[in-house]
Design a protein around this motif. Structure first.
Motif, PDB file in Angstrom:
ATOM      1  N   TYR A   1       1.189  -0.869  -0.401  1.00  0.00           N
ATOM      2  CA  TYR A   1       0.177  -0.067  -0.030  1.00  0.00           C
ATOM      3  C   TYR A   1       0.884   1.554   0.577  1.00  0.00           C
ATOM      4  N   LEU A   2       0.346   2.542  -0.711  1.00  0.00           N
ATOM      5  CA  LEU A   2       1.096   2.877  -0.562  1.00  0.00           C
ATOM      6  C   LEU A   2      -0.492   4.554  -0.754  1.00  0.00           C
ATOM      7  N   PHE A   3       0.397   5.751   0.270  1.00  0.00           N
ATOM      8  CA  PHE A   3      -1.030   6.551   0.443  1.00  0.00           C
ATOM      9  C   PHE A   3      -0.354   8.160   0.476  1.00  0.00           C
ATOM     10  N   TYR A   4      -0.794   8.703   0.189  1.00  0.00           N
ATOM     11  CA  TYR A   4      -1.236  10.432  -0.195  1.00  0.00           C
ATOM     12  C   TYR A   4      -1.849  10.800   0.186  1.00  0.00           C
ATOM     13  N   GLY A   5      -1.635  12.038   1.290  1.00  0.00           N
ATOM     14  CA  GLY A   5      -2.414  12.690   1.948  1.00  0.00           C
ATOM     15  C   GLY A   5      -1.613  14.448   2.014  1.00  0.00           C
ATOM     16  N   ALA A   6      -1.703  15.074   1.719  1.00  0.00           N
ATOM     17  CA  ALA A   6      -1.642  16.624   1.642  1.00  0.00           C
ATOM     18  C   ALA A   6      -2.530  17.957   1.072  1.00  0.00           C
ATOM     19  N   ASP A   7      -2.798  18.792   1.519  1.00  0.00           N
ATOM     20  CA  ASP A   7      -3.633  20.011   0.445  1.00  0.00           C
ATOM     21  C   ASP A   7      -2.409  20.547   0.075  1.00  0.00           C
ATOM     22  N   ILE A   8      -3.261  20.723  -1.512  1.00  0.00           N
ATOM     23  CA  ILE A   8      -2.628  21.220  -2.264  1.00  0.00           C
ATOM     24  C   ILE A   8      -2.882  22.128  -2.876  1.00  0.00           C
ATOM     25  N   ARG A   9      -2.069  22.888  -4.206  1.00  0.00           N
ATOM     26  CA  ARG A   9      -2.605  24.363  -4.555  1.00  0.00           C
ATOM     27  C   ARG A   9      -3.347  23.749  -6.037  1.00  0.00           C
ATOM     28  N   GLU A  10      -4.451  24.567  -5.998  1.00  0.00           N
ATOM     29  CA  GLU A  10      -4.758  24.409  -6.804  1.00  0.00           C
ATOM     30  C   GLU A  10      -4.585  24.115  -8.511  1.00  0.00           C
ATOM     31  N   SER A  11      -3.151  24.764  -8.976  1.00  0.00           N
ATOM     32  CA  SER A  11      -2.890  25.212  -9.449  1.00  0.00           C
ATOM     33  C   SER A  11      -1.481  23.864 -10.177  1.00  0.00           C
ATOM     34  N   ALA A  12      -1.187  23.054  -8.497  1.00  0.00           N
ATOM     35  CA  ALA A  12      -0.317  21.207  -8.832  1.00  0.00           C
ATOM     36  C   ALA A  12      -1.700  20.384  -9.001  1.00  0.00           C
ATOM     37  N   LEU A  13      -2.111  20.195  -9.268  1.00  0.00           N
ATOM     38  CA  LEU A  13      -3.138  19.600  -9.457  1.00  0.00           C
ATOM     39  C   LEU A  13      -2.624  18.131 -10.238  1.00  0.00           C
ATOM     40  N   ASP A  14      -2.947  18.949 -11.780  1.00  0.00           N
ATOM     41  CA  ASP A  14      -1.991  18.223 -12.574  1.00  0.00           C
ATOM     42  C   ASP A  14      -0.503  17.407 -12.784  1.00  0.00           C
ATOM     43  N   TRP A  15      -0.011  17.847 -11.880  1.00  0.00           N
ATOM     44  CA  TRP A  15       1.248  17.723 -11.306  1.00  0.00           C
ATOM     45  C   TRP A  15       0.902  15.977 -10.250  1.00  0.00           C
ATOM     46  N   PHE A  16       0.270  16.244  -9.647  1.00  0.00           N
ATOM     47  CA  PHE A  16      -0.842  14.582  -9.332  1.00  0.00           C
ATOM     48  C   PHE A  16      -1.346  13.617 -10.270  1.00  0.00           C
ATOM     49  N   THR A  17      -2.513  15.200 -11.195  1.00  0.00           N
ATOM     50  CA  THR A  17      -3.045  14.093 -11.816  1.00  0.00           C
ATOM     51  C   THR A  17      -2.141  12.595 -12.063  1.00  0.00           C
ATOM     52  N   ASP A  18      -0.350  13.764 -13.444  1.00  0.00           N
ATOM     53  CA  ASP A  18       0.033  13.243 -13.983  1.00  0.00           C
ATOM     54  C   ASP A  18       0.356  11.706 -13.841  1.00  0.00           C
ATOM     55  N   GLN A  19       1.019  11.551 -11.980  1.00  0.00           N
ATOM     56  CA  GLN A  19       1.487  10.977 -11.602  1.00  0.00           C
ATOM     57  C   GLN A  19       0.247   9.787 -11.396  1.00  0.00           C
ATOM     58  N   ILE A  20      -0.530   9.379 -10.592  1.00  0.00           N
ATOM     59  CA  ILE A  20      -1.315   9.092 -10.550  1.00  0.00           C
ATOM     60  C   ILE A  20      -1.745   7.475 -12.688  1.00  0.00           C
ATOM     61  N   THR A  21      -1.577   8.628 -12.801  1.00  0.00           N
ATOM     62  CA  THR A  21      -2.150   8.318 -14.238  1.00  0.00           C
ATOM     63  C   THR A  21      -0.990   7.579 -14.648  1.00  0.00           C
ATOM     64  N   GLU A  22       0.021   8.079 -15.018  1.00  0.00           N
ATOM     65  CA  GLU A  22       1.092   6.704 -15.061  1.00  0.00           C
ATOM     66  C   GLU A  22       1.395   5.956 -14.253  1.00  0.00           C
ATOM     67  N   ILE A  23       0.880   6.124 -13.040  1.00  0.00           N
ATOM     68  CA  ILE A  23       0.967   4.851 -11.889  1.00  0.00           C
ATOM     69  C   ILE A  23      -0.234   3.922 -12.012  1.00  0.00           C
ATOM     70  N   ALA A  24      -1.129   4.210 -13.311  1.00  0.00           N
ATOM     71  CA  ALA A  24      -2.706   3.880 -13.403  1.00  0.00           C
ATOM     72  C   ALA A  24      -2.022   2.339 -14.481  1.00  0.00           C
ATOM     73  N   ARG A  25      -1.153   3.102 -14.667  1.00  0.00           N
ATOM     74  CA  ARG A  25      -0.170   2.061 -16.297  1.00  0.00           C
ATOM     75  C   ARG A  25       0.234   1.265 -16.309  1.00  0.00           C
ATOM     76  N   ILE A  26       0.363   1.381 -15.384  1.00  0.00           N
ATOM     77  CA  ILE A  26       2.101   0.068 -15.042  1.00  0.00           C
ATOM     78  C   ILE A  26       1.363  -1.756 -15.211  1.00  0.00           C
ATOM     79  N   PRO A  27       2.028  -2.574 -16.214  1.00  0.00           N
ATOM     80  CA  PRO A  27       1.599  -3.609 -16.409  1.00  0.00           C
ATOM     81  C   PRO A  27       1.316  -4.750 -15.403  1.00  0.00           C
ATOM     82  N   ALA A  28       0.364  -5.633 -15.565  1.00  0.00           N
ATOM     83  CA  ALA A  28       1.160  -6.452 -13.669  1.00  0.00           C
ATOM     84  C   ALA A  28       2.150  -7.113 -14.366  1.00  0.00           C
ATOM     85  N   SER A  29       2.725  -7.349 -13.669  1.00  0.00           N
ATOM     86  CA  SER A  29       3.740  -8.339 -12.995  1.00  0.00           C
ATOM     87  C   SER A  29       3.945 -10.101 -13.094  1.00  0.00           C
TER      88      SER A  29
END
Length: 121
Positions: free
Chosen positions: A49-77
């Protein structure tokens, strides 16, 4: 000054996928909001498990969603075919709460259920 978004949630994966996730989050290291990522002190049983918790500026949303979008694409191992899964709630100061589901190799976004409204009060 800009609005803030409170992000909290988690990802579930196996050991090989966790290594790939760490590479992705390291590539997005900003020495500030990236400190919101965390893992348990000690691994227990088979799911990581990997957790995320933070209050971020709205301007940083792409920074976060880019990461989880890239993470979602990780193939089965391995042969079981499990992909990374997760759930995040993002509460925007103005527009309310959104749910991000990480599943099936994608990130699905929808308004959060009203039962989560207490988190934004």
């Amino acid at each position: 000054m800009g609005a803030y978004v409170s992000i909290r949630g988690w990802l579930e994966c196996d050991e090989a996928q966790l290594a790939a996730i760490r590479e992705i989050t390291s590539a997005h290291e900003d020495d500030h909001y990236s400190n919101g990522w965390g893992t348990p002190r000690q691994h227990v049983n088979w799911t990581h498990y990997l957790f995320y918790g933070a209050d971020i500026r709205e301007s940083a949303l792409d920074w976060f969603t880019d990461q989880i979008t890239e993470i979602a694409r990780i193939p089965a191992s391995d042969n079981d075919g499990d992909l990374v899964r997760g759930l995040f709630l993002a509460t925007h100061e103005v527009t309310g709460t959104t749910e991000w589901q990480v599943r099936d190799g994608q990130v699905f976004t929808s308004p959060a259920d009203t039962r989560h409204q207490y988190l934004s009060e």
